[in-house]
Enzyme design. Sequence first.
Site, PDB file in Angstrom:
ATOM      1  N   HIS A 133       0.449  11.797 -10.412  1.00 19.48           N
ATOM      2  CA  HIS A 133       1.316  11.012 -11.304  1.00 19.48           C
ATOM      3  C   HIS A 133       0.768  10.962 -12.718  1.00 19.48           C
ATOM      4  O   HIS A 133       1.085  10.058 -13.506  1.00 19.48           O
ATOM      5  CB  HIS A 133       1.547   9.605 -10.735  1.00 19.48           C
ATOM      6  CG  HIS A 133       2.334   9.627  -9.481  1.00 19.48           C
ATOM      7  ND1 HIS A 133       2.407   8.559  -8.622  1.00 19.48           N
ATOM      8  CD2 HIS A 133       3.080  10.599  -8.909  1.00 19.48           C
ATOM      9  CE1 HIS A 133       3.162   8.884  -7.584  1.00 19.48           C
ATOM     10  NE2 HIS A 133       3.576  10.112  -7.737  1.00 19.48           N
ATOM     11  N   CYS A 141       2.340  14.637 -27.471  1.00 22.64           N
ATOM     12  CA  CYS A 141       3.539  14.362 -28.254  1.00 22.64           C
ATOM     13  C   CYS A 141       4.749  14.319 -27.323  1.00 22.64           C
ATOM     14  O   CYS A 141       4.887  15.166 -26.437  1.00 22.64           O
ATOM     15  CB  CYS A 141       3.756  15.440 -29.314  1.00 22.64           C
ATOM     16  SG  CYS A 141       5.281  15.184 -30.242  1.00 22.64           S
ATOM     17  N   ASN A 233      -6.126   0.249   4.560  1.00 18.70           N
ATOM     18  CA  ASN A 233      -5.303  -0.666   3.761  1.00 18.70           C
ATOM     19  C   ASN A 233      -5.352  -2.040   4.422  1.00 18.70           C
ATOM     20  O   ASN A 233      -5.199  -2.122   5.644  1.00 18.70           O
ATOM     21  CB  ASN A 233      -3.849  -0.166   3.733  1.00 18.70           C
ATOM     22  CG  ASN A 233      -3.007  -0.857   2.672  1.00 18.70           C
ATOM     23  OD1 ASN A 233      -3.021  -2.077   2.558  1.00 18.70           O
ATOM     24  ND2 ASN A 233      -2.266  -0.069   1.926  1.00 18.70           N
TER      25      ASN A 233
HETATM   26  C1  BV8 Z   1      10.115  13.018  -8.789  1.00 17.18           C
HETATM   27  C2  BV8 Z   1       2.769   6.742 -13.242  1.00 17.18           C
HETATM   28  C3  BV8 Z   1      11.477  15.003  -8.997  1.00 17.18           C
HETATM   29  C4  BV8 Z   1       3.328   5.820 -14.246  1.00 17.18           C
HETATM   30  C5  BV8 Z   1       4.090   6.424 -11.212  1.00 17.18           C
HETATM   31  C6  BV8 Z   1      12.816  10.578  -2.250  1.00 17.18           C
HETATM   32  C7  BV8 Z   1      13.234   9.398  -1.707  1.00 17.18           C
HETATM   33  C8  BV8 Z   1      13.426   8.275  -2.548  1.00 17.18           C
HETATM   34  C9  BV8 Z   1      13.184   8.324  -3.925  1.00 17.18           C
HETATM   35  C10 BV8 Z   1      12.766   9.500  -4.442  1.00 17.18           C
HETATM   36  C11 BV8 Z   1      12.589  10.628  -3.633  1.00 17.18           C
HETATM   37  N1  BV8 Z   1      12.151  11.638  -4.419  1.00 17.18           N
HETATM   38  C12 BV8 Z   1      12.066  11.188  -5.713  1.00 17.18           C
HETATM   39  C13 BV8 Z   1      12.437   9.896  -5.733  1.00 17.18           C
HETATM   40  C14 BV8 Z   1      12.480   9.050  -6.899  1.00 17.18           C
HETATM   41  C15 BV8 Z   1      11.131   8.385  -7.216  1.00 17.18           C
HETATM   42  C16 BV8 Z   1      10.674   7.436  -6.133  1.00 17.18           C
HETATM   43  O1  BV8 Z   1       9.884   7.755  -5.268  1.00 17.18           O
HETATM   44  N2  BV8 Z   1      11.173   6.213  -6.244  1.00 17.18           N
HETATM   45  C17 BV8 Z   1      10.706   5.179  -5.298  1.00 17.18           C
HETATM   46  C18 BV8 Z   1      10.324   3.946  -6.081  1.00 17.18           C
HETATM   47  C19 BV8 Z   1      11.757   4.921  -4.278  1.00 17.18           C
HETATM   48  N3  BV8 Z   1      10.101   9.403  -7.400  1.00 17.18           N
HETATM   49  C20 BV8 Z   1      10.014   9.918  -8.643  1.00 17.18           C
HETATM   50  O2  BV8 Z   1      10.720   9.620  -9.558  1.00 17.18           O
HETATM   51  C21 BV8 Z   1       8.911  10.948  -8.833  1.00 17.18           C
HETATM   52  N4  BV8 Z   1       9.421  12.099  -9.492  1.00 17.18           N
HETATM   53  O3  BV8 Z   1      10.317  12.916  -7.610  1.00 17.18           O
HETATM   54  O4  BV8 Z   1      10.585  14.055  -9.606  1.00 17.18           O
HETATM   55  C22 BV8 Z   1      12.683  14.248  -8.673  1.00 17.18           C
HETATM   56  C23 BV8 Z   1      13.216  13.377  -9.632  1.00 17.18           C
HETATM   57  C24 BV8 Z   1      14.360  12.689  -9.289  1.00 17.18           C
HETATM   58  C25 BV8 Z   1      14.934  12.791  -8.023  1.00 17.18           C
HETATM   59  C26 BV8 Z   1      14.370  13.699  -7.091  1.00 17.18           C
HETATM   60  C27 BV8 Z   1      13.218  14.415  -7.397  1.00 17.18           C
HETATM   61  C28 BV8 Z   1       7.836  10.423  -9.799  1.00 17.18           C
HETATM   62  C29 BV8 Z   1       7.242   9.191  -9.324  1.00 17.18           C
HETATM   63  C30 BV8 Z   1       6.014   8.846 -10.171  1.00 17.18           C
HETATM   64  C31 BV8 Z   1       6.253   7.582 -10.939  1.00 17.18           C
HETATM   65  N5  BV8 Z   1       5.025   7.225 -11.664  1.00 17.18           N
HETATM   66  N6  BV8 Z   1       2.940   6.163 -11.918  1.00 17.18           N
HETATM   67  C32 BV8 Z   1       2.536   4.560 -14.393  1.00 17.18           C
HETATM   68  O5  BV8 Z   1       1.533   4.390 -13.691  1.00 17.18           O
HETATM   69  O6  BV8 Z   1       2.938   3.775 -15.246  1.00 17.18           O
HETATM   70  S1  BV8 Z   1       4.294   5.709  -9.657  1.00 17.18           S
HETATM   71  C33 BV8 Z   1       3.127   4.400  -9.636  1.00 17.18           C
HETATM   72  O7  BV8 Z   1       3.572   3.523  -8.664  1.00 17.18           O
HETATM   73  C34 BV8 Z   1       1.738   4.828  -9.172  1.00 17.18           C
HETATM   74  O8  BV8 Z   1       1.354   6.070  -9.670  1.00 17.18           O
HETATM   75  C35 BV8 Z   1       1.914   4.879  -7.668  1.00 17.18           C
HETATM   76  O9  BV8 Z   1       2.375   6.100  -7.283  1.00 17.18           O
HETATM   77  C36 BV8 Z   1       3.022   3.908  -7.432  1.00 17.18           C
HETATM   78  C37 BV8 Z   1       2.441   2.685  -6.857  1.00 17.18           C
HETATM   79  O10 BV8 Z   1       2.259   2.940  -5.527  1.00 17.18           O
HETATM   80  P1  BV8 Z   1       0.820   2.631  -4.857  1.00 17.18           P
HETATM   81  O11 BV8 Z   1      -0.239   3.385  -5.565  1.00 17.18           O
HETATM   82  O12 BV8 Z   1       1.023   2.818  -3.430  1.00 17.18           O
HETATM   83  O13 BV8 Z   1       0.572   1.100  -5.227  1.00 17.18           O
HETATM   84  P2  BV8 Z   1       1.311  -0.193  -4.662  1.00 17.18           P
HETATM   85  O14 BV8 Z   1       0.990  -1.274  -5.615  1.00 17.18           O
HETATM   86  O15 BV8 Z   1       2.705   0.091  -4.304  1.00 17.18           O
HETATM   87  O16 BV8 Z   1       0.554  -0.475  -3.279  1.00 17.18           O
HETATM   88  C38 BV8 Z   1      -0.805  -0.800  -3.310  1.00 17.18           C
HETATM   89  C39 BV8 Z   1      -1.264  -0.748  -1.868  1.00 17.18           C
HETATM   90  O17 BV8 Z   1      -2.671  -0.952  -1.863  1.00 17.18           O
HETATM   91  C40 BV8 Z   1      -0.627  -1.830  -0.984  1.00 17.18           C
HETATM   92  O18 BV8 Z   1      -0.238  -1.247   0.243  1.00 17.18           O
HETATM   93  C41 BV8 Z   1      -1.768  -2.833  -0.771  1.00 17.18           C
HETATM   94  O19 BV8 Z   1      -1.732  -3.392   0.509  1.00 17.18           O
HETATM   95  C42 BV8 Z   1      -2.988  -1.924  -0.897  1.00 17.18           C
HETATM   96  N7  BV8 Z   1      -4.201  -2.610  -1.367  1.00 17.18           N
HETATM   97  C43 BV8 Z   1      -4.295  -3.690  -2.173  1.00 17.18           C
HETATM   98  N8  BV8 Z   1      -5.624  -3.977  -2.387  1.00 17.18           N
HETATM   99  C44 BV8 Z   1      -6.339  -3.027  -1.711  1.00 17.18           C
HETATM  100  C45 BV8 Z   1      -5.435  -2.159  -1.056  1.00 17.18           C
HETATM  101  N9  BV8 Z   1      -5.835  -1.104  -0.303  1.00 17.18           N
HETATM  102  C46 BV8 Z   1      -7.194  -0.921  -0.174  1.00 17.18           C
HETATM  103  N10 BV8 Z   1      -8.115  -1.716  -0.790  1.00 17.18           N
HETATM  104  C47 BV8 Z   1      -7.729  -2.775  -1.551  1.00 17.18           C
HETATM  105  N11 BV8 Z   1      -8.649  -3.547  -2.125  1.00 17.18           N
END
Ligand code: BV8
Length: 267
Positions: A133, A141, A233
Amino acid sequence: MTNSAPQPTDVSPIEVPTAVREAARAARRVTVLTGAGMSAESGVPTFRGAKGGLWEEFDPMTLASQRGWDADPDLVWAWYAWRIGLVRALEPNAGHRALARWANGGGVEVRIATQNVDDLHERAGSEVLAHVHGDLFALRCSVCGAPFEDEPEIPAEPVQRLEPPLCGECGEYVRPGVVWFGGMLPEGAFDAALDACLDADLVLVVGTSGIVYPFASLPDIARGHGVTVVEINPEDTDLSSGVDHVWRATAATALPALVEALEADPA
Ligand code: BV8
């Protein structure tokens, strides 16, 4: 390894579940998939999670999307400038360091593919195979794509709005090198992560909610190819029912315990 539904291993965080230790001891090639939870104990806020996350406070489609940037670059840049300042002020945690020690310990190949845009794996001494990501610090740019090497102004306190730096080549706004929702992943990043999962003996999934695709599809694909998949996790996730073992522990407690156990009793 039975593929029946994995039983949460309610052991104290430092005790390594036998099945996880055995799988790690037998492995020669380990791929570690990390998410925001990997950096949580360093102080980097996660995006979701029971204790609240960035997405509770900030709307991802407003701040982490091309549409949001086009509508209000000053608002988006201010947010990323805050995150750049925050990550710079923080340190890798014991989990990051344990992965680096494991990789540098020899005898096993440890490859890391991450969703995290921070540089804490690298600062802990790890090589990262793919930042799927993007990278918070790889500024470029937003129009001509030229890399921006100068030091951006990072306000001491978070500000609501901040004009992005200007590109030295074309004078347009500079943006963070992260992948926004709907945006394409960095060239080859997903394929590199996929290949590393397919030829691994063990895949560790650390600190991700498994919601963002296509990265979230990797554990299933690996398991479909007969690779052992372990989730680390403290909370249940969308991935938990599709892995071989879940270890309800945090990154900075589980990973050091695992590496210590392997060093104490190598294969
Ligand atoms: C794309 C950068 C081609 C920016 C980020 C298929 C199905 C559904 C939707 C889609 C699909 N394919 C594509 C999509 C659309 C979309 C998507 O997935 N939407 C989701 C929300 C449904 N995907 C995209 O847009 C991707 N691009 O696919 O391009 C395309 C385009 C369009 C359509 C088709 C194909 C690009 C996605 C990237 C977005 N950018 N980050 C920034 O950071 O500002 S995503 C960002 O959020 C992070 O990078 C990370 O990936 C995500 C957060 O997720 P996690 O890292 O899992 O973090 P989260 O907070 O959710 O969870 C934390 C976990 O840690 C919890 O479980 C918690 O319990 C645990 N935890 C907490 N403390 C601890 C711990 N674990 C261990 N130790 C601890 N101490």
